[in-house]
Design a protein around this motif. Sequence first.
Motif, PDB file in Angstrom:
ATOM      1  N   THR A 215       7.536  77.292  63.405  1.00 33.34           N
ATOM      2  CA  THR A 215       8.843  77.451  64.267  1.00 33.34           C
ATOM      3  C   THR A 215       9.077  76.143  64.943  1.00 33.34           C
ATOM      4  O   THR A 215       9.904  75.942  66.021  1.00 33.34           O
ATOM      5  CB  THR A 215       8.967  78.403  65.334  1.00 33.34           C
ATOM      6  N   SER A 216       8.272  74.993  64.613  1.00 33.75           N
ATOM      7  CA  SER A 216       8.473  73.710  65.305  1.00 33.75           C
ATOM      8  C   SER A 216       9.915  73.066  64.881  1.00 33.75           C
ATOM      9  O   SER A 216      10.385  73.387  63.631  1.00 33.75           O
ATOM     10  CB  SER A 216       7.352  72.850  64.882  1.00 33.75           C
ATOM     11  N   SER A 217      10.657  72.328  65.516  1.00 38.40           N
ATOM     12  CA  SER A 217      11.960  72.010  65.284  1.00 38.40           C
ATOM     13  C   SER A 217      11.942  70.364  65.562  1.00 38.40           C
ATOM     14  O   SER A 217      11.474  69.865  66.279  1.00 38.40           O
ATOM     15  CB  SER A 217      12.810  72.625  66.174  1.00 38.40           C
ATOM     16  N   ASP A 218      13.178  69.864  64.927  1.00 34.01           N
ATOM     17  CA  ASP A 218      13.503  68.497  65.011  1.00 34.01           C
ATOM     18  C   ASP A 218      15.033  68.196  64.622  1.00 34.01           C
ATOM     19  O   ASP A 218      15.491  69.010  63.703  1.00 34.01           O
ATOM     20  CB  ASP A 218      12.797  67.517  64.184  1.00 34.01           C
ATOM     21  N   ASN A 219      15.686  67.622  65.263  1.00 29.38           N
ATOM     22  CA  ASN A 219      17.065  67.304  64.978  1.00 29.38           C
ATOM     23  C   ASN A 219      17.214  66.793  63.498  1.00 29.38           C
ATOM     24  O   ASN A 219      18.432  66.961  62.861  1.00 29.38           O
ATOM     25  CB  ASN A 219      17.816  66.255  65.817  1.00 29.38           C
ATOM     26  N   VAL A 220      16.297  65.942  62.690  1.00 28.39           N
ATOM     27  CA  VAL A 220      16.346  65.395  61.415  1.00 28.39           C
ATOM     28  C   VAL A 220      15.591  66.727  60.704  1.00 28.39           C
ATOM     29  O   VAL A 220      16.339  66.975  59.486  1.00 28.39           O
ATOM     30  CB  VAL A 220      16.107  64.220  61.336  1.00 28.39           C
ATOM     31  N   GLY A 221      14.520  67.049  61.076  1.00 24.28           N
ATOM     32  CA  GLY A 221      13.481  67.863  60.229  1.00 24.28           C
ATOM     33  C   GLY A 221      12.107  67.372  60.403  1.00 24.28           C
ATOM     34  O   GLY A 221      11.751  66.422  61.193  1.00 24.28           O
ATOM     35  N   ILE A 222      11.238  68.308  59.943  1.00 21.99           N
ATOM     36  CA  ILE A 222       9.800  67.999  60.301  1.00 21.99           C
ATOM     37  C   ILE A 222       9.130  67.651  58.929  1.00 21.99           C
ATOM     38  O   ILE A 222       9.373  68.108  57.999  1.00 21.99           O
ATOM     39  CB  ILE A 222       8.920  69.361  60.623  1.00 21.99           C
ATOM     40  N   ALA A 223       8.778  66.291  59.176  1.00 22.81           N
ATOM     41  CA  ALA A 223       7.960  65.641  57.978  1.00 22.81           C
ATOM     42  C   ALA A 223       6.672  66.102  57.489  1.00 22.81           C
ATOM     43  O   ALA A 223       6.325  66.131  56.561  1.00 22.81           O
ATOM     44  CB  ALA A 223       8.185  64.241  57.803  1.00 22.81           C
ATOM     45  N   ASP A 224       5.944  66.251  58.510  1.00 24.72           N
ATOM     46  CA  ASP A 224       4.255  66.570  58.469  1.00 24.72           C
ATOM     47  C   ASP A 224       4.008  67.501  59.498  1.00 24.72           C
ATOM     48  O   ASP A 224       4.388  67.378  60.816  1.00 24.72           O
ATOM     49  CB  ASP A 224       3.533  65.207  58.538  1.00 24.72           C
ATOM     50  N   GLY A 225       3.117  68.462  59.179  1.00 21.83           N
ATOM     51  CA  GLY A 225       2.636  69.488  60.351  1.00 21.83           C
ATOM     52  C   GLY A 225       1.183  69.585  59.963  1.00 21.83           C
ATOM     53  O   GLY A 225       0.757  69.799  58.937  1.00 21.83           O
ATOM     54  N   ARG A 226       0.391  69.509  60.757  1.00 20.88           N
ATOM     55  CA  ARG A 226      -1.166  69.732  60.786  1.00 20.88           C
ATOM     56  C   ARG A 226      -2.058  70.512  61.787  1.00 20.88           C
ATOM     57  O   ARG A 226      -1.298  70.040  62.942  1.00 20.88           O
ATOM     58  CB  ARG A 226      -1.890  68.471  59.953  1.00 20.88           C
ATOM     59  N   VAL A 227      -2.804  71.173  61.583  1.00 22.86           N
ATOM     60  CA  VAL A 227      -3.507  71.912  62.801  1.00 22.86           C
ATOM     61  C   VAL A 227      -4.994  71.422  62.927  1.00 22.86           C
ATOM     62  O   VAL A 227      -5.762  71.411  61.706  1.00 22.86           O
ATOM     63  CB  VAL A 227      -3.548  73.341  62.649  1.00 22.86           C
ATOM     64  N   THR A 228      -5.413  71.178  63.904  1.00 25.10           N
ATOM     65  CA  THR A 228      -7.101  70.811  64.180  1.00 25.10           C
ATOM     66  C   THR A 228      -7.686  71.840  65.061  1.00 25.10           C
ATOM     67  O   THR A 228      -7.125  72.373  66.113  1.00 25.10           O
ATOM     68  CB  THR A 228      -7.184  69.369  64.752  1.00 25.10           C
ATOM     69  N   VAL A 229      -8.849  72.429  64.517  1.00 23.31           N
ATOM     70  CA  VAL A 229      -9.249  73.470  65.246  1.00 23.31           C
ATOM     71  C   VAL A 229     -10.770  72.861  65.786  1.00 23.31           C
ATOM     72  O   VAL A 229     -11.507  72.371  64.825  1.00 23.31           O
ATOM     73  CB  VAL A 229      -9.637  74.694  64.600  1.00 23.31           C
ATOM     74  N   GLY A 230     -11.191  72.739  67.027  1.00 33.56           N
ATOM     75  CA  GLY A 230     -12.348  72.346  67.476  1.00 33.56           C
ATOM     76  C   GLY A 230     -13.065  73.453  68.245  1.00 33.56           C
ATOM     77  O   GLY A 230     -12.436  74.015  69.346  1.00 33.56           O
ATOM     78  N   GLY A 231     -14.321  73.685  68.064  1.00 32.54           N
ATOM     79  CA  GLY A 231     -15.131  74.656  68.956  1.00 32.54           C
ATOM     80  C   GLY A 231     -16.660  74.459  68.821  1.00 32.54           C
ATOM     81  O   GLY A 231     -17.295  73.481  68.055  1.00 32.54           O
ATOM     82  N   PRO A 232     -17.486  75.454  69.227  1.00 33.44           N
ATOM     83  CA  PRO A 232     -18.931  75.365  68.928  1.00 33.44           C
ATOM     84  C   PRO A 232     -19.283  75.338  67.589  1.00 33.44           C
ATOM     85  O   PRO A 232     -20.445  74.677  67.479  1.00 33.44           O
ATOM     86  CB  PRO A 232     -19.513  76.513  69.686  1.00 33.44           C
ATOM     87  N   ASP A 233     -18.641  75.575  66.735  1.00 35.20           N
ATOM     88  CA  ASP A 233     -19.202  75.552  65.289  1.00 35.20           C
ATOM     89  C   ASP A 233     -18.705  74.273  64.516  1.00 35.20           C
ATOM     90  O   ASP A 233     -18.520  74.167  63.494  1.00 35.20           O
ATOM     91  CB  ASP A 233     -19.019  76.698  64.385  1.00 35.20           C
ATOM     92  N   GLY A 234     -18.274  73.301  65.306  1.00 29.22           N
ATOM     93  CA  GLY A 234     -17.451  72.154  64.821  1.00 29.22           C
ATOM     94  C   GLY A 234     -16.128  72.125  64.747  1.00 29.22           C
ATOM     95  O   GLY A 234     -15.383  72.727  65.251  1.00 29.22           O
ATOM     96  N   GLU A 235     -15.333  70.944  63.986  1.00 32.28           N
ATOM     97  CA  GLU A 235     -14.184  70.828  63.951  1.00 32.28           C
ATOM     98  C   GLU A 235     -13.579  70.885  62.520  1.00 32.28           C
ATOM     99  O   GLU A 235     -14.223  70.393  61.730  1.00 32.28           O
ATOM    100  CB  GLU A 235     -13.680  69.387  64.464  1.00 32.28           C
ATOM    101  N   ARG A 236     -12.436  71.550  62.470  1.00 31.53           N
ATOM    102  CA  ARG A 236     -11.823  71.599  61.006  1.00 31.53           C
ATOM    103  C   ARG A 236     -10.394  71.210  61.037  1.00 31.53           C
ATOM    104  O   ARG A 236      -9.686  71.486  61.902  1.00 31.53           O
ATOM    105  CB  ARG A 236     -12.068  72.941  60.569  1.00 31.53           C
ATOM    106  N   THR A 237      -9.861  70.490  60.173  1.00 36.03           N
ATOM    107  CA  THR A 237      -8.369  70.316  60.014  1.00 36.03           C
ATOM    108  C   THR A 237      -7.507  71.100  58.749  1.00 36.03           C
ATOM    109  O   THR A 237      -8.049  70.855  57.558  1.00 36.03           O
ATOM    110  CB  THR A 237      -8.066  68.859  59.801  1.00 36.03           C
ATOM    111  N   PHE A 238      -6.420  71.531  59.197  1.00 33.60           N
ATOM    112  CA  PHE A 238      -5.552  71.788  58.243  1.00 33.60           C
ATOM    113  C   PHE A 238      -4.325  70.949  57.983  1.00 33.60           C
ATOM    114  O   PHE A 238      -3.521  70.960  58.970  1.00 33.60           O
ATOM    115  CB  PHE A 238      -5.129  73.319  58.399  1.00 33.60           C
ATOM    116  N   ARG A 239      -4.118  70.580  56.559  1.00 35.44           N
ATOM    117  CA  ARG A 239      -3.060  69.439  56.396  1.00 35.44           C
ATOM    118  C   ARG A 239      -1.836  70.440  56.299  1.00 35.44           C
ATOM    119  O   ARG A 239      -0.879  69.878  55.449  1.00 35.44           O
ATOM    120  CB  ARG A 239      -3.318  68.636  55.487  1.00 35.44           C
ATOM    121  N   ARG A 240      -1.437  71.563  56.995  1.00 36.10           N
ATOM    122  CA  ARG A 240      -0.181  72.121  57.004  1.00 36.10           C
ATOM    123  C   ARG A 240      -0.202  73.095  58.199  1.00 36.10           C
ATOM    124  O   ARG A 240      -1.117  73.225  58.912  1.00 36.10           O
ATOM    125  CB  ARG A 240      -0.309  73.148  55.553  1.00 36.10           C
TER     126      ARG A 240
END
Length: 325
Positions: A215-240
């Motif tokens: 649901t993120s938005s931009d007046n032209v469009g979203i070119a890239d979106g990624r999620v990073t999760v950090g916690g006691p069991d380490g960090e993980r990144t999702f390139r979507r």
Amino acid sequence: GSPAADGAVVFGVPGAGAVDAATTDENGRFEIPAEPGVTVDATFFQNVSDDGPQLPRDGVPDFALVGDGQYTLDSSVDVTEALPAANRLQIQVVDDTGTPVGDREVNVSVAPRHDGSADDGLGAGFQFQELEDGAVVTPAGEPGVELVGPVAIRVTPRGDRTRFGDASVTRNVTVDENETVTLTLPTESRPPTARLTLNRSNVLVDEAVRLNGTTSSDNVGIADGRVTVGGPDGERTFRRPVAAFTPTAPGTYEVTLNVTDPAGNRDETTRTVTVRQRADVSYDFELSGFVAGQVPPNENLTVTATASNDGAATVERTVALRVDG
């Protein structure tokens, strides 16, 4: 003093745009049907053919207001107007770093200003889609245009507009000498808006959490979106922007969504997930108040339960007794 032959004269009612046009003959004359008493703007365009304006380099304005630019038509008007000598106006388009803009990215419109002041007086004019190193060139490849008097220059993005968004720039100039005008078209600077939703924010170890940033938005469009999760069991990144993770240790987890638009502008948002340990419970039961195998009528029966856990959860257990006879 030579007749301005093979030109076009465009008439328009002020504020209503072009309403009619005529071509000048070999004597520079033209005729248009007119409603008596109507005031019109008149603009001359040089050497207009079926292939469009040719814009020769001859000192004659490529376009110019005829006379003072306005006529109130009667049953007939017979006026001789002399076109003023033209000056060379060269137009350069750059971005906000000073880099020349390519012709695949913008349109450049040049038109007379009938009111002589503001761009809302923009009349009929030319549109250029060919630029060389950011400079406007004619269909014949000549740089600049030959003009005189008040004109408006407007630059607008075209194509996918990923670099400039919906920005446009208008410059009003009065051409009374040879000059170069540089217009700066700002690159898209409005950042996107990052929005992240979680299906739950308070879970037990080994329970999955689903993430959604679409649901993120931009007046032209979203070119890239990624999620990073950090916690006691380490960090993980999702390139979507849509993902899920399963925490394997209790504690606090930070979930961050980062989005980028085509111009490189960024935004991010962070959510917190609390993860609790699953309960480790042990319990014992002791029955008293009766003889083994017998339950006297009208006697109290006592059930003593002893339970312990690690404090991570509340556990309920039910003891069922069955009495036969």
